[in-house]
Design an enzyme around this catalytic site. Structure first.
Site, PDB file in Angstrom:
ATOM      1  N   ARG A 238      40.133   9.650  91.545  1.00  0.00           N
ATOM      2  CA  ARG A 238      40.099   8.381  92.262  1.00  0.00           C
ATOM      3  C   ARG A 238      38.647   7.997  92.528  1.00  0.00           C
ATOM      4  O   ARG A 238      37.815   8.838  92.859  1.00  0.00           O
ATOM      5  CB  ARG A 238      40.855   8.468  93.596  1.00  0.00           C
ATOM      6  CG  ARG A 238      42.374   8.544  93.459  1.00  0.00           C
ATOM      7  CD  ARG A 238      42.956   7.205  92.973  1.00  0.00           C
ATOM      8  NE  ARG A 238      44.412   7.198  92.940  1.00  0.00           N
ATOM      9  CZ  ARG A 238      45.146   7.550  91.893  1.00  0.00           C
ATOM     10  NH1 ARG A 238      44.543   7.972  90.793  1.00  0.00           N
ATOM     11  NH2 ARG A 238      46.459   7.497  91.940  1.00  0.00           N
ATOM     12  N   GLU A 267      39.539  -1.258  91.453  1.00  0.00           N
ATOM     13  CA  GLU A 267      39.790  -1.415  90.021  1.00  0.00           C
ATOM     14  C   GLU A 267      40.537  -2.731  89.769  1.00  0.00           C
ATOM     15  O   GLU A 267      41.498  -3.019  90.471  1.00  0.00           O
ATOM     16  CB  GLU A 267      40.622  -0.241  89.484  1.00  0.00           C
ATOM     17  CG  GLU A 267      39.858   1.064  89.506  1.00  0.00           C
ATOM     18  CD  GLU A 267      40.686   2.267  89.090  1.00  0.00           C
ATOM     19  OE1 GLU A 267      40.102   3.317  88.801  1.00  0.00           O
ATOM     20  OE2 GLU A 267      41.931   2.161  89.062  1.00  0.00           O
ATOM     21  N   HIS A 289      40.061   3.799  83.374  1.00  0.00           N
ATOM     22  CA  HIS A 289      41.232   4.471  83.949  1.00  0.00           C
ATOM     23  C   HIS A 289      42.300   4.736  82.878  1.00  0.00           C
ATOM     24  O   HIS A 289      43.484   4.409  83.041  1.00  0.00           O
ATOM     25  CB  HIS A 289      41.829   3.640  85.092  1.00  0.00           C
ATOM     26  CG  HIS A 289      42.623   4.467  86.061  1.00  0.00           C
ATOM     27  ND1 HIS A 289      42.636   4.223  87.419  1.00  0.00           N
ATOM     28  CD2 HIS A 289      43.436   5.556  85.880  1.00  0.00           C
ATOM     29  CE1 HIS A 289      43.436   5.095  88.027  1.00  0.00           C
ATOM     30  NE2 HIS A 289      43.922   5.910  87.103  1.00  0.00           N
TER      31      HIS A 289
END
Length: 321
Positions: A238, A267, A289
């Site tokens: 994270r 994000e 990601h």
């Protein structure tokens, strides 16, 4: 269950590739798909739903109050930080998540980043493209450092399935693997290295812990200052685990030798985000990601997601949070 087709709403179908097979369900239902759902539209879209599927679309207490029929939130991911789980428990809404689907893809991505940085793959590739090889007038050149992994120390924060899988690959590559103890816990014993000692002893540090109040900005200015061996820092967990502005300063000052990140906070990052300002550096890699996103892992996630919904319908819910 009501004597009617269940209303199922998927709030962010685009978080799973279109090519992924979301198999049908065995019970009567009507499925409404939204590509993505902004926070201000969640309450409206789940108002008549019995079951909601979400990956990143947030469901808070206000949205739950507008969904009197809601009985299940099926999270198409492992993390449930976008859900007000406490409010769900109060209202009798079951929350299920998907587990164990990324035990190969995430560790492989971790080592893709490690290999690329440890051997300066991106830097050499870009320099060849810019004409440096031709300019060197010999068979090779040595502009960027190349280091072996064997014999180096890999420090891992987080000893769950992903941390353990990364450790297994590290050991296979003849690395010395240590797991960090809790930050500030002092002496840990045989299984865990004190957090501060791990920072000083590691050549590579990889993060595999959840983001919560205790771990937010776990790596900050003080922690970078303790990294005596100037390690690589790898984060596929994270973005909020690391103070991203401090990371930029550590990279540019040489406190660490490189960083590979697959996550940011928030994000997606805007173009002024601290990590976006590092993309000119040869020792920094940012991926969007996607560590979790091998085709095999995504299909496994989709299968487990539908399994969770079927199990709930049968009255024996799986993976309850």
């Amino acid at each position: 269950m009501p004597d009617r087709p269940l209303q199922i709403v998927f709030l962010d179908r685009e978080t799973i590739p279109a090519r992924t097979d979301l198999r049908g369900l065995s019970f009567p239902h009507e499925l409404t798909l939204y590509g993505r759902t902004a926070k201000n539209l969640v309450a409206e879209r789940i108002a008549q739903a019995d079951i909601v599927i979400t990956n990143k679309a947030p469901i808070d207490q206000a949205a739950l109050a507008n969904a009197p029929r809601l009985k299940l939130i099926a999270v198409a991911a492992t993390g449930t930080d976008v859900i007000d789980v406490k409010a769900c428990h109060t209202r009798g809404v079951v929350v299920s998540n998907v587990r164990g689907y990324a035990t190969r893809t995430v560790p492989e991505h971790v080592f893709a980043l490690i290999f690329a940085l440890r051997r300066s793959i991106s830097a050499y590739r870009d320099s060849v493209k810019a004409g440096r090889w031709h300019e060197s007038q010999q068979f090779c050149y040595f502009d960027y450092p190349i280091r072996d992994l064997a014999g180096s120390t890999l420090g891992i924060i987080g000893d769950g399935v992903l941390g353990q899988a990364v450790a297994g690959i590290g050991r296979a590559l003849n690395m010395h693997v240590i797991f960090a103890g809790r930050k500030g816990a002092g002496k840990e014993g045989a299984l865990y290295t004190p957090f501060e000692k791990m920072l000083g002893d590691s050549d590579i540090i990889s993060l595999h812990c959840p983001l919560n109040a205790q771990t937010r900005n776990m790596i900050d200015e003080a922690e970078f200052a303790q990294m005596e061996r100037k390690p690589l820092l790898i984060n596929t967990a994270r973005g909020g685990l690391v103070n991203e502005a401090a990371l930029g300063r550590a990279l540019r000052s040489g406190q660490i030798s490189g960083a590979g990140f697959d996550v940011t906070s928030p994000e997606p990052p805007d173009m002024q985000h601290p990590l976006m300002q590092l993309l000119d550096l040869p020792n920094f890699i940012l991926t969007p990601h996607v560590a979790w996103a091998s085709q095999e892992a995504i299909q496994g996630l989709a299968n487990q997601l539908m399994d969770n919904i079927e199990a709930f319908y049968r009255g024996a819910p799986n993976n309850v949070v």
